[in-house]
Design an enzyme around this catalytic site. Structure first.
Site, short mmCIF file in Angstrom:
data_model
loop_
_atom_site.label_atom_id
_atom_site.label_comp_id
_atom_site.label_asym_id
_atom_site.label_seq_id
_atom_site.Cartn_x
_atom_site.Cartn_y
_atom_site.Cartn_z
N TYR A 142 39.80 34.84 36.55
CA TYR A 142 39.65 35.62 35.32
C TYR A 142 40.61 35.10 34.25
O TYR A 142 41.47 35.82 33.76
CB TYR A 142 39.91 37.10 35.64
N ASP A 179 53.55 32.87 42.53
CA ASP A 179 52.44 33.03 41.59
C ASP A 179 52.54 34.43 40.98
O ASP A 179 52.24 35.42 41.64
CB ASP A 179 51.11 32.84 42.34
N CYS A 182 48.87 37.08 40.30
CA CYS A 182 48.06 36.16 41.11
C CYS A 182 46.57 36.43 41.08
O CYS A 182 45.79 35.68 41.66
CB CYS A 182 48.55 36.20 42.56
N GLY A 183 46.14 37.50 40.40
CA GLY A 183 44.70 37.78 40.35
C GLY A 183 44.14 38.02 41.74
O GLY A 183 44.77 38.64 42.60
N CYS A 365 36.07 38.41 21.90
CA CYS A 365 37.08 37.46 22.37
C CYS A 365 36.58 36.02 22.26
O CYS A 365 37.35 35.12 21.89
CB CYS A 365 37.46 37.78 23.81
#
Length: 413
Positions: A142, A179, A182-183, A365
């Site tokens: 993402y 990280d 880290c998603g 966006c």
């Protein structure tokens, strides 16, 4: 329609906007040749709210259906027209005054103290993994992809991004990597497969942490990769390498010193940190009111001047800086296309208003990166000037070597 018509005359410098008011009367605002859009307003309150809080009012009106498009015009057409005329809107006297007032409160708008930061993250990232699977790539990255060729798939471009980041980290076997943000874990899992390193990923999203942990277990990497529901400010170990992708936008200007101080304490003198973040090429400002309210509470994409100042104060070397200018616009276009294909499922999961909200978010966006001032930057940081090679060719060389290694090791995550 006054005062809206007065502002629209100053706003539309390129293209044409036809506004059909609540009584069915059309008002045409025209500038130089450009996109032509027809918009209908069904609520008279919009005549004033669109002047005094344009982005918030427009987004909410589209969500509510009181602002809609006709004669073949679409939301994308409108947001394109808005984006290419944004500077004239910003110079409109009322907008300039309101901006000056709002700037005084931007620190409060970007508050991300512990606890509040987790609530802000949960607002967006804990919507449910099934929702994000509807429009992200198969590995659920993402953040901005990296398109080496214009016809690459989203999956290929996201792998390119991971490879580019890995190249800048200058990994060696036995290293410990952190990280931050880290998603769903793809970068951490990729690094652990690519090199014999240990990775700790931290996130404030329960949904992300749960799925990332499951993915590490499924890949047999739980011995070298772990994911924790944890604020990065609570991490006290030392790491050879630190990477953060798409998290810095949630830090807030008043917390930048805290962020870079923490990076400084978490790595040794020869350590390297790579920061992947959205920024903008214009002077310091603030996130749109609509985006803060509905999508990313507490978020802000900084001007580079705001970042460099704090980096300098924390005695960190910027050993490399790269700008990904249009890559995020292309990434978002892929997301929009996948979202629209699954729009009915989104409505079933939530409702029509939610689907409109996310359409407005994703397309607006995309326009910010295509015709606006937004960009993505990679900043490589270290406490010493020679932690990374002094000739930049190594980034290209490592990417080529990693392509071969991915094929040899059959890296699929």
């Amino acid at each position: 329609m006054f005062p809206l018509s007065h502002m629209m005359k100053a706003f539309i410098r390129k293209g044409q906007l036809t506004v059909i008011d609540a009584d069915g009367k059309p008002h045409v605002f025209k500038g130089e040749p450009g996109p032509e859009v027809t918009m209908r307003l069904t609520d008279r309150k919009l005549y004033r709210t669109l002047v005094f809080n344009s982005e918030l009012a427009a987004g909410e009106a589209y969500m509510d259906g009181t602002l809609r498009f006709e004669n073949g015009s679409t939301l994308r057409d409108f947001l394109t027209l808005f984006s290419i005329n944004r500077l004239s809107l910003g110079s409109y006297p009322i907008q300039k005054v309101l901006r000056a007032i709002k700037m005084r409160f931007r620190k409060r708008q970007q508050s991300n103290v512990k606890g509040e930061a987790q609530r802000n993250v949960a607002h967006h990232y804990d919507l449910g993994n099934d929702f994000y699977k509807l429009f992200l790539d198969e590995h659920m990255l993402y953040s901005c992809a990296y398109f080496r060729e214009p016809d690459e798939t989203l999956e290929q471009a996201q792998r390119n991004k991971l490879r580019l980041l890995a190249s800048k980290l200058c990994l060696r076997p036995g290293m410990k990597v952190l990280d931050i943000g880290c998603g769903w874990g793809d970068l951490a899992l990729y690094l652990a497969q690519l090199e014999d390193v240990e990775v700790l990923g931290v996130t404030l999203s329960k949904e992300q942490q749960a799925l990332a942990t499951q993915r590490a277990r499924d890949a047999g990497l739980e011995g070298r990769v772990r994911f924790e529901l944890r604020d990065y400010r609570e991490v006290n170990e030392t790491f050879d390498r630190i990477v953060s992708v798409g998290m810095f936008e949630h830090v807030g200007v008043s917390h930048y010193d805290e962020f870079f101080k923490k990076l400084n304490t978490l790595m040794p003198d020869d350590g390297i940190a790579v920061l992947h973040s959205i920024g903008h090429m214009s002077p310091p400002g603030m996130a749109s009111a609509w985006l803060r309210k509905y999508i990313f509470p507490g978020a802000y994409s900084p001007a580079l001047s705001e970042v460099f100042e704090v980096v300098e104060q924390n005695h960190l070397w910027v050993s490399d800086l790269e700008f990904l200018r249009v890559h995020y616009a292309t990434t978002l276009k892929h997301w929009v296309e996948r979202f629209e294909k699954n729009r009915d499922k989104v409505v079933d999961m939530y409702d029509e208003r939610f689907a409109r909200m996310w359409e407005f978010y994703l397309i607006s966006c995309e326009m910010m990166f295509r015709t606006g001032s937004q960009l993505v930057f990679h900043m490589q940081l270290s406490r010493s000037r020679d932690a990374a090679p002094i000739v930049r060719d190594y980034i290209t060389d490592r990417q080529k070597a990693y392509i071969v290694r991915e094929q040899t090791l059959n890296i699929t995550l």
